[in-house]
Design a protein around this motif. Sequence first.
Motif, PDB file in Angstrom:
ATOM      1  N   PRO A 231       0.843  -1.203   0.000  1.00 41.75           N
ATOM      2  CA  PRO A 231       0.000   0.000   0.000  1.00 41.75           C
ATOM      3  C   PRO A 231       0.876   1.250   0.000  1.00 41.75           C
ATOM      4  CG  PRO A 231       0.196  -0.832   2.228  1.00 41.75           C
ATOM      5  CD  PRO A 231       0.997  -1.761   1.353  1.00 41.75           C
TER       6      PRO A 231
ATOM      7  N   VAL B 285      -6.107   4.366   4.687  1.00 40.15           N
ATOM      8  CA  VAL B 285      -6.648   3.160   4.072  1.00 40.15           C
ATOM      9  C   VAL B 285      -7.645   3.565   2.979  1.00 40.15           C
ATOM     10  CG1 VAL B 285      -8.178   1.205   4.596  1.00 40.15           C
ATOM     11  CG2 VAL B 285      -6.274   1.776   6.149  1.00 40.15           C
TER      12      VAL B 285
ATOM     13  N   ASN C  10      -6.029   4.901  -0.165  1.00 36.06           N
ATOM     14  CA  ASN C  10      -5.401   3.830  -0.934  1.00 36.06           C
ATOM     15  C   ASN C  10      -6.409   3.172  -1.873  1.00 36.06           C
ATOM     16  OD1 ASN C  10      -2.485   2.608  -0.440  1.00 36.06           O
ATOM     17  ND2 ASN C  10      -3.094   3.687   1.431  1.00 36.06           N
ATOM     18  N   VAL C  11      -7.626   3.000  -1.373  1.00 35.97           N
ATOM     19  CA  VAL C  11      -8.661   2.348  -2.179  1.00 35.97           C
ATOM     20  C   VAL C  11      -9.232   3.337  -3.196  1.00 35.97           C
ATOM     21  CG1 VAL C  11     -10.861   1.119  -2.079  1.00 35.97           C
ATOM     22  CG2 VAL C  11      -9.151   0.753  -0.296  1.00 35.97           C
TER      23      VAL C  11
ATOM     24  N   LEU D 102     -14.481  -1.153   1.192  1.00 33.20           N
ATOM     25  CA  LEU D 102     -13.884  -1.319   2.521  1.00 33.20           C
ATOM     26  C   LEU D 102     -14.825  -2.084   3.446  1.00 33.20           C
ATOM     27  CD1 LEU D 102     -12.066   2.096   2.873  1.00 33.20           C
ATOM     28  CD2 LEU D 102     -11.012  -0.173   2.844  1.00 33.20           C
TER      29      LEU D 102
ATOM     30  N   LEU E 245     -12.933  -3.647   6.443  1.00 40.02           N
ATOM     31  CA  LEU E 245     -11.957  -2.638   6.886  1.00 40.02           C
ATOM     32  C   LEU E 245     -12.589  -1.276   7.159  1.00 40.02           C
ATOM     33  CD1 LEU E 245      -8.716  -3.033   4.711  1.00 40.02           C
ATOM     34  CD2 LEU E 245      -8.953  -3.385   7.166  1.00 40.02           C
TER      35      LEU E 245
ATOM     36  N   SER F 254     -10.741   2.709   8.147  1.00 44.52           N
ATOM     37  CA  SER F 254     -10.704   3.547   6.953  1.00 44.52           C
ATOM     38  C   SER F 254      -9.825   4.799   7.092  1.00 44.52           C
ATOM     39  CB  SER F 254     -12.160   3.919   6.664  1.00 44.52           C
ATOM     40  OG  SER F 254     -12.246   4.810   5.666  1.00 44.52           O
TER      41      SER F 254
ATOM     42  N   ALA G 113      -2.300   3.576   6.117  1.00 46.66           N
ATOM     43  CA  ALA G 113      -2.228   2.185   5.648  1.00 46.66           C
ATOM     44  C   ALA G 113      -1.045   1.442   6.257  1.00 46.66           C
ATOM     45  CB  ALA G 113      -2.154   2.153   4.128  1.00 46.66           C
TER      46      ALA G 113
ATOM     47  N   ASP H 298      -4.633  -7.132   8.062  1.00 44.98           N
ATOM     48  CA  ASP H 298      -5.448  -6.047   7.511  1.00 44.98           C
ATOM     49  C   ASP H 298      -4.808  -5.455   6.253  1.00 44.98           C
ATOM     50  OD1 ASP H 298      -7.587  -6.270   9.186  1.00 44.98           O
ATOM     51  OD2 ASP H 298      -6.872  -4.780  10.634  1.00 44.98           O
ATOM     52  N   GLN H 299      -3.482  -5.455   6.205  1.00 42.71           N
ATOM     53  CA  GLN H 299      -2.821  -4.984   4.978  1.00 42.71           C
ATOM     54  C   GLN H 299      -3.183  -5.886   3.811  1.00 42.71           C
ATOM     55  OE1 GLN H 299       1.107  -3.584   4.824  1.00 42.71           O
ATOM     56  NE2 GLN H 299       0.989  -2.508   6.760  1.00 42.71           N
TER      57      GLN H 299
ATOM     58  N   LEU I 201      -6.486  -4.971   2.682  1.00 42.56           N
ATOM     59  CA  LEU I 201      -6.378  -3.733   1.899  1.00 42.56           C
ATOM     60  C   LEU I 201      -5.899  -4.030   0.475  1.00 42.56           C
ATOM     61  CD1 LEU I 201      -6.482  -0.674   1.609  1.00 42.56           C
ATOM     62  CD2 LEU I 201      -4.250  -0.537   2.736  1.00 42.56           C
TER      63      LEU I 201
ATOM     64  N   ARG J 278      -7.882  -2.735  -2.691  1.00 44.45           N
ATOM     65  CA  ARG J 278      -7.282  -1.883  -3.731  1.00 44.45           C
ATOM     66  C   ARG J 278      -7.441  -2.509  -5.109  1.00 44.45           C
ATOM     67  NH1 ARG J 278      -1.845   0.593  -3.319  1.00 44.45           N
ATOM     68  NH2 ARG J 278      -1.077  -1.540  -3.465  1.00 44.45           N
TER      69      ARG J 278
END
Length: 245
Positions: A93, A99, A102-103, A125, A130, A134, A138, A145-146, A149, A153
């Motif tokens: 990320p 977070v 990133n998305v 998310l 996640l 949020s 990240a 959780d990464q 993510l 993504r």
Amino acid sequence: MSPARVLLDVEGLSKHFGGVQAVLDLSFQVHEGEILGVIGPNGSGKTTTFHLITGFHRPDRGRVQFNGRDITGQPPYEVCALGLCRTFQVAKPFPEITVHRNVLIGALLRQPDPTMARSRADAILRRVGLEERSAMAAGSLTTIDQRRLEVARALATEPKLLLLDETMAGLNPTEVDEAMRLILGLREQGLTVVVVEHVMRAVMSLSDRIVVLNQGSKIAEGPPREIAADPRVIQAYLGKEYQRA
Ligand SMILES: Nc1ncnc2c1ncn2[C@@H]1O[C@H](COP(=O)(O)OP(=O)(O)OP(=O)(O)O)[C@@H](O)[C@H]1O
Ligand SMILES: [Mg+2]
């Protein structure tokens, strides 16, 4: 059942790093709407195969066709824009930004309107669990959780074909069940998915077909039941506990 259309066609793919032949003359196809599992021992070339398909490495030989089009050696952003996206085994990320952002960056590829892109990022998310993280940076997420993510993504770019590289590593059994439900839900939504995974319970139950790699080469391909009983696969990877499967 009518034969499904070939969405990804990998033919004769090879890649070496110095003296290491990471992938050797690898050919396989992914059909539209299927979940294909790719398994094999550590170092058998699974991640390298994803790198070669998505343009992060250029193959020494071979060809990759996606959705009827030759994408061999095309850069990752072009491949992604065509609808082929992957996650990384080691999450990548942008660590400093949230977070959500990133998305959002992925969502903006398809949805240039920022408000719409934002709500799409919110929905994704929630989907990967996640939403409560949020607003965090990240880089401060736990490893698991990464990985969530990473999936978020990738999904944000609205792929037709999603390549998942060990997204279940380190998950507890309940989390594996959740991840499996997510993947099945994506397929129901029309996505085609390739999963590289060492969590055999998940690969065996999710996959329509499985490709087995060993030392860069394909040693078997077929439905999970056949793969679990294949002596070459048992010897190279699965071990004896699968002989009774
Ligand atoms: N950038 C690189 N430079 C040198 N060698 C590499 C590089 N990437 C991969 N390799 C080597 O290529 C081989 C295949 O590696 P790859 O990461 O594709 O395996 P893998 O099947 O994904 O393994 P794992 O299950 O451990 O993730 C290994 O021998 C690895 O050490
Ligand atoms: Mg790997």
